[in-house]
Scaffold this motif. Structure first.
Motif, PDB file in Angstrom:
ATOM      1  N   VAL A   1     -51.866  32.481 105.464  1.00 34.10           N
ATOM      2  CA  VAL A   1     -51.260  32.805 104.174  1.00 34.10           C
ATOM      3  C   VAL A   1     -50.437  31.623 103.661  1.00 34.10           C
ATOM      4  N   MET A   2     -49.754  30.936 104.566  1.00 32.71           N
ATOM      5  CA  MET A   2     -48.982  29.758 104.156  1.00 32.71           C
ATOM      6  C   MET A   2     -49.901  28.641 103.658  1.00 32.71           C
TER       7      MET A   2
ATOM      8  N   ARG B   1     -52.845  29.081 102.292  1.00 32.26           N
ATOM      9  CA  ARG B   1     -53.339  29.528 100.983  1.00 32.26           C
ATOM     10  C   ARG B   1     -52.282  29.308  99.906  1.00 32.26           C
ATOM     11  N   TYR B   2     -51.058  29.681 100.197  1.00 33.52           N
ATOM     12  CA  TYR B   2     -49.967  29.502  99.235  1.00 33.52           C
ATOM     13  C   TYR B   2     -49.815  28.025  98.872  1.00 33.52           C
ATOM     14  N   TRP B   3     -49.826  27.164  99.888  1.00 27.27           N
ATOM     15  CA  TRP B   3     -49.695  25.720  99.669  1.00 27.27           C
ATOM     16  C   TRP B   3     -50.838  25.195  98.810  1.00 27.27           C
ATOM     17  N   THR B   4     -52.058  25.661  99.075  1.00 24.07           N
ATOM     18  CA  THR B   4     -53.230  25.198  98.325  1.00 24.07           C
ATOM     19  C   THR B   4     -53.162  25.629  96.875  1.00 24.07           C
ATOM     20  N   PHE B   5     -52.772  26.858  96.639  1.00 24.42           N
ATOM     21  CA  PHE B   5     -52.728  27.341  95.264  1.00 24.42           C
ATOM     22  C   PHE B   5     -51.559  26.732  94.496  1.00 24.42           C
ATOM     23  N   ARG B   6     -50.490  26.385  95.181  1.00 22.61           N
ATOM     24  CA  ARG B   6     -49.375  25.697  94.521  1.00 22.61           C
ATOM     25  C   ARG B   6     -49.760  24.273  94.153  1.00 22.61           C
TER      26      ARG B   6
ATOM     27  N   SER C   1     -54.731  27.090  91.705  1.00 25.21           N
ATOM     28  CA  SER C   1     -54.518  28.196  90.766  1.00 25.21           C
ATOM     29  C   SER C   1     -55.080  27.878  89.383  1.00 25.21           C
TER      30      SER C   1
ATOM     31  N   LYS D   1     -61.565  29.700  93.621  1.00 21.99           N
ATOM     32  CA  LYS D   1     -60.538  30.558  94.223  1.00 21.99           C
ATOM     33  C   LYS D   1     -61.156  31.519  95.235  1.00 21.99           C
TER      34      LYS D   1
ATOM     35  N   ASP E   1     -60.542  31.582  99.307  1.00 22.74           N
ATOM     36  CA  ASP E   1     -60.071  32.792  99.999  1.00 22.74           C
ATOM     37  C   ASP E   1     -61.048  33.237 101.078  1.00 22.74           C
TER      38      ASP E   1
END
Length: 114
Positions: A74-75, A77-82, A86, A93, A97
């Protein structure tokens, strides 16, 4: 010959990317780097690919390892989308995922078998 920038107007992210030309002419372009979704996609998979096997070396087993690997995924994924995923298309996307989920499932299967 340089472009005047009004300090009162905030810059938009799009002003920092792409290829621009100077007032001298288009024969002397100023190039800037613009990351594309494949770069974010591959970097997410590589980070997760190396982070999750590292977790296997920890003295954590079973469901705790599955939960820890989920947090790491999850971290990532969060880093990638930031970083910019996004703003990519829906296909990128979904591909990101699904790939992160498959990598996580692979490690979770190994963790539960051990």
């Amino acid at each position: 010959m340089t472009r005047e920038i009004d300090p009162g107007v905030p810059r938009t992210p799009d002003e920092d990317i792409g290829v621009r030309s100077t007032d001298i002419g288009s024969f002397l372009p100023e190039a800037t780097y613009r990351a594309v979704p494949i770069v974010w996609f591959v970097s997410a998979l590589m980070v997760q690919f190396f982070a999750l096997p590292f977790l296997l070396s920890l003295p954590v087993i079973g469901v705790a390892l599955v939960a820890l690997s989920m947090v790491v995924s999850v971290m990532v994924r969060y880093w990638t989308f930031r970083r910019g995923m996004s703003r990519a298309s829906r296909a990128w996307k979904i591909a990101t995922d699904v790939s992160l989920l498959l990598n996580w499932a692979w490690l979770s299967g190994i963790a539960l078998v051990r």
